[in-house]
Design an enzyme around this catalytic site. Sequence first.
Site, PDB file in Angstrom:
ATOM      1  N   HIS A   1      -3.942  -7.072   4.160  1.00  0.00           N
ATOM      2  CA  HIS A   1      -2.850  -6.988   5.146  1.00  0.00           C
ATOM      3  C   HIS A   1      -2.468  -8.423   5.515  1.00  0.00           C
ATOM      4  O   HIS A   1      -2.006  -9.170   4.674  1.00  0.00           O
ATOM      5  CB  HIS A   1      -3.357  -6.144   6.322  1.00  0.00           C
ATOM      6  CG  HIS A   1      -2.327  -5.710   7.316  1.00  0.00           C
ATOM      7  ND1 HIS A   1      -0.990  -5.865   7.127  1.00  0.00           N
ATOM      8  CD2 HIS A   1      -2.460  -5.117   8.540  1.00  0.00           C
ATOM      9  CE1 HIS A   1      -0.341  -5.379   8.181  1.00  0.00           C
ATOM     10  NE2 HIS A   1      -1.209  -4.932   9.054  1.00  0.00           N
TER      11      HIS A   1
ATOM     12  N   HIS B   1       3.542  -4.161  -2.431  1.00  0.00           N
ATOM     13  CA  HIS B   1       3.669  -3.670  -1.061  1.00  0.00           C
ATOM     14  C   HIS B   1       3.669  -2.158  -1.104  1.00  0.00           C
ATOM     15  O   HIS B   1       4.225  -1.564  -2.026  1.00  0.00           O
ATOM     16  CB  HIS B   1       4.983  -4.182  -0.436  1.00  0.00           C
ATOM     17  CG  HIS B   1       4.979  -4.111   1.045  1.00  0.00           C
ATOM     18  ND1 HIS B   1       5.272  -2.964   1.726  1.00  0.00           N
ATOM     19  CD2 HIS B   1       4.686  -5.055   1.973  1.00  0.00           C
ATOM     20  CE1 HIS B   1       5.171  -3.209   3.018  1.00  0.00           C
ATOM     21  NE2 HIS B   1       4.805  -4.460   3.204  1.00  0.00           N
TER      22      HIS B   1
ATOM     23  N   ASP C   1       4.209 -12.558   2.464  1.00  0.00           N
ATOM     24  CA  ASP C   1       3.127 -13.537   2.484  1.00  0.00           C
ATOM     25  C   ASP C   1       3.154 -14.503   1.317  1.00  0.00           C
ATOM     26  O   ASP C   1       2.412 -15.481   1.306  1.00  0.00           O
ATOM     27  CB  ASP C   1       1.774 -12.814   2.494  1.00  0.00           C
ATOM     28  CG  ASP C   1       1.465 -12.264   3.868  1.00  0.00           C
ATOM     29  OD1 ASP C   1       1.908 -12.882   4.844  1.00  0.00           O
ATOM     30  OD2 ASP C   1       0.788 -11.224   3.951  1.00  0.00           O
TER      31      ASP C   1
HETATM   32  N1  ACO Z   1      -1.735  -7.712  -8.149  1.00  0.00           N
HETATM   33  C1  ACO Z   1      -2.035  -6.960  -9.227  1.00  0.00           C
HETATM   34  N2  ACO Z   1      -1.908  -5.644  -9.298  1.00  0.00           N
HETATM   35  C2  ACO Z   1      -1.443  -5.033  -8.215  1.00  0.00           C
HETATM   36  C3  ACO Z   1      -1.107  -5.734  -7.037  1.00  0.00           C
HETATM   37  C4  ACO Z   1      -1.261  -7.136  -7.030  1.00  0.00           C
HETATM   38  N3  ACO Z   1      -0.963  -7.861  -5.960  1.00  0.00           N
HETATM   39  N4  ACO Z   1      -0.665  -4.865  -6.097  1.00  0.00           N
HETATM   40  C5  ACO Z   1      -0.733  -3.658  -6.658  1.00  0.00           C
HETATM   41  N5  ACO Z   1      -1.193  -3.754  -7.940  1.00  0.00           N
HETATM   42  C6  ACO Z   1      -1.343  -2.667  -8.918  1.00  0.00           C
HETATM   43  C7  ACO Z   1      -2.591  -1.841  -8.638  1.00  0.00           C
HETATM   44  O1  ACO Z   1      -3.699  -2.338  -9.343  1.00  0.00           O
HETATM   45  C8  ACO Z   1      -2.152  -0.493  -9.105  1.00  0.00           C
HETATM   46  O2  ACO Z   1      -2.197  -0.503 -10.514  1.00  0.00           O
HETATM   47  P1  ACO Z   1      -2.689   0.834 -11.318  1.00  0.00           P
HETATM   48  O3  ACO Z   1      -1.627   1.842 -11.038  1.00  0.00           O
HETATM   49  O4  ACO Z   1      -2.772   0.387 -12.733  1.00  0.00           O
HETATM   50  O5  ACO Z   1      -4.013   1.189 -10.725  1.00  0.00           O
HETATM   51  C9  ACO Z   1      -0.676  -0.413  -8.736  1.00  0.00           C
HETATM   52  O6  ACO Z   1      -0.235  -1.791  -8.733  1.00  0.00           O
HETATM   53  C10 ACO Z   1      -0.426   0.219  -7.383  1.00  0.00           C
HETATM   54  O7  ACO Z   1      -1.177  -0.501  -6.410  1.00  0.00           O
HETATM   55  P2  ACO Z   1      -1.921   0.099  -5.175  1.00  0.00           P
HETATM   56  O8  ACO Z   1      -3.075  -0.777  -4.828  1.00  0.00           O
HETATM   57  O9  ACO Z   1      -2.189   1.569  -5.417  1.00  0.00           O
HETATM   58  O10 ACO Z   1      -0.760  -0.008  -4.086  1.00  0.00           O
HETATM   59  P3  ACO Z   1      -0.943   0.086  -2.538  1.00  0.00           P
HETATM   60  O11 ACO Z   1       0.355   0.527  -2.002  1.00  0.00           O
HETATM   61  O12 ACO Z   1      -2.165   0.870  -2.187  1.00  0.00           O
HETATM   62  O13 ACO Z   1      -1.249  -1.433  -2.118  1.00  0.00           O
HETATM   63  C11 ACO Z   1      -1.028  -3.641  -1.392  1.00  0.00           C
HETATM   64  C12 ACO Z   1      -0.343  -2.280  -1.540  1.00  0.00           C
HETATM   65  C13 ACO Z   1      -2.356  -3.492  -0.664  1.00  0.00           C
HETATM   66  C14 ACO Z   1      -0.130  -4.577  -0.559  1.00  0.00           C
HETATM   67  C15 ACO Z   1      -1.267  -4.238  -2.786  1.00  0.00           C
HETATM   68  O14 ACO Z   1      -0.028  -4.404  -3.456  1.00  0.00           O
HETATM   69  C16 ACO Z   1      -2.024  -5.558  -2.753  1.00  0.00           C
HETATM   70  O15 ACO Z   1      -3.261  -5.554  -2.728  1.00  0.00           O
HETATM   71  N6  ACO Z   1      -1.305  -6.727  -2.784  1.00  0.00           N
HETATM   72  C17 ACO Z   1      -1.936  -8.004  -2.672  1.00  0.00           C
HETATM   73  C18 ACO Z   1      -2.293  -8.292  -1.231  1.00  0.00           C
HETATM   74  C19 ACO Z   1      -1.087  -8.620  -0.396  1.00  0.00           C
HETATM   75  O16 ACO Z   1      -0.235  -9.428  -0.774  1.00  0.00           O
HETATM   76  N7  ACO Z   1      -1.030  -8.014   0.793  1.00  0.00           N
HETATM   77  C20 ACO Z   1       0.036  -8.287   1.757  1.00  0.00           C
HETATM   78  C21 ACO Z   1       0.878  -7.092   1.948  1.00  0.00           C
HETATM   79  S1  ACO Z   1       2.212  -7.474   2.993  1.00  0.00           S
HETATM   80  C22 ACO Z   1       1.533  -7.462   4.525  1.00  0.00           C
HETATM   81  O17 ACO Z   1       0.529  -6.884   4.828  1.00  0.00           O
HETATM   82  C23 ACO Z   1       2.244  -8.244   5.473  1.00  0.00           C
END
Ligand code: ACO
Length: 428
Positions: free
Chosen positions: A268, A307, A363
């Site tokens: 987050h 996201h 971010d």
């Molecule tokens: N890098 C690589 N792969 C990713 C990323 C990433 N940053 N984000 C998602 N994916 C992939 C997952 O591995 C998944 O792949 P799969 O279908 O092969 O398993 C797919 O994309 C879907 O991802 P989920 O994790 O299911 O998506 P979710 O909606 O649960 O997660 C999140 C969203 C937590 C923001 C995620 O994208 C992430 O971890 N990003 C990096 C951390 C980040 O930047 N967080 C800030 C968010 S903005 C905020 O809070 C202000």
Amino acid sequence: MGKDTLTIIDNRTGKSYEAPITDGTIRAMDLRQIKVNPDDFGIMSYDPGFKNTASTRSKITFIDGEKGILRYRGYPIEEIAENATYLEAAYLVMYGELPTREQYEQWVYDITHHTLVHENLRTFLDGFRYDAHPMGIFISSVAAMSTFYPEAKNIFDQESVELQTKRLIAKVPTIAAFAYRHSQGLRYSYPDNDLSYVGNFLNMMFKMTELKYKPNPVIERALEILWILHIDHEQNCSTTTMRAIGSAHADPYVAVAGAAAALSGPLHGGANERVLRMLKRIGSVENIPDYLKLVESGQERLMGFGHRVYKNYDPRARIIKNFAHEVFKVTGKNPLLDIAIELEQRALNEEYFIKRKLYPNVDFYSGIIYQAIGIPTSMFTVMFAIPRTVGWLAQWREMLQDPEQKIARPRQIYDGYSERHFVPMDQR
Ligand code: ACO
């Protein structure tokens, strides 16, 4: 024209049920009528992470994640970021309308005159170890404020709610800056009422021996825009935490502390800190392909990408990216920016990211700007918590007024043992 209902046929019994559809949703409680026999509990919905569950109605923030749209109280974020001051945007989010001049001046006066913290809170802060993480100090100090203002427990006393709202918005920058000064072993710099909300924060962070701190206007405005962009983002993890704690009628100080704790997680608000660490680790543009390979093989995450809601470019990231160059004209260029721009460019053209609709989020660029301004990495999430305090409070106040809201209490599917009996220790 069809009816606004959903017909569900339970194939276990052959019975058919009708549930009204309102605003594109059905009520989860309507599923409970679906039973195999009168003793059956009825059907529940199962939704870990609340991926498809609306927990509230809200008039505060609108997001269309597919189109990359974000609006506060109906106003596009781009217009607010361009035209409003931070406290003007905060007023809008809190009260639903842009303030008149008179309302604005009163609001600024009230916030400005609550920026001091009780001296006991300062000594409380002194008790943290010299190397304590500022986010830990921030969370604990905000929670501790609950003990200074016991009347805050009167959450249905409108006068008290107004007062705590102003106190919290006014004092979070002071606590944040004090947390930083403590970690640096620097004397605390007290608020200066001649400065703007943002300018005063810079004063409390960076004032050294000068008699009067003068913030650089470009940096002050950059920080103001960054904070406007972070005020609210509807039902994210920390806001949901705020509402969950608030739903038990806890006071707003402990609720904000809990929300801030949720924000501190790397998935987050902790992500901007992680973005910087990642960019430093990549080190140079030449190393980007190797890093992307690690991401695509699932060994790394591309921090600042992806996201839950945006399946398009996060509009906040676009605004930040555009004004990053203005900031760098003043601060000198941050070499990590080149890596970030190239990383973004390459990732957006890779099949892995295209397929999963992964775009830069807010971010991805904010940390690079914070670093250029002189904010240490460990403070990044605190920088997020300051403006988000406004959003948390607006959401909390909305919840308290909502007659449909109840204490947050989800159900579970019990997956453990059925009944078994105690075995004395020597027989195990
Ligand atoms: N890098 C690589 N792969 C990713 C990323 C990433 N940053 N984000 C998602 N994916 C992939 C997952 O591995 C998944 O792949 P799969 O279908 O092969 O398993 C797919 O994309 C879907 O991802 P989920 O994790 O299911 O998506 P979710 O909606 O649960 O997660 C999140 C969203 C937590 C923001 C995620 O994208 C992430 O971890 N990003 C990096 C951390 C980040 O930047 N967080 C800030 C968010 S903005 C905020 O809070 C202000």
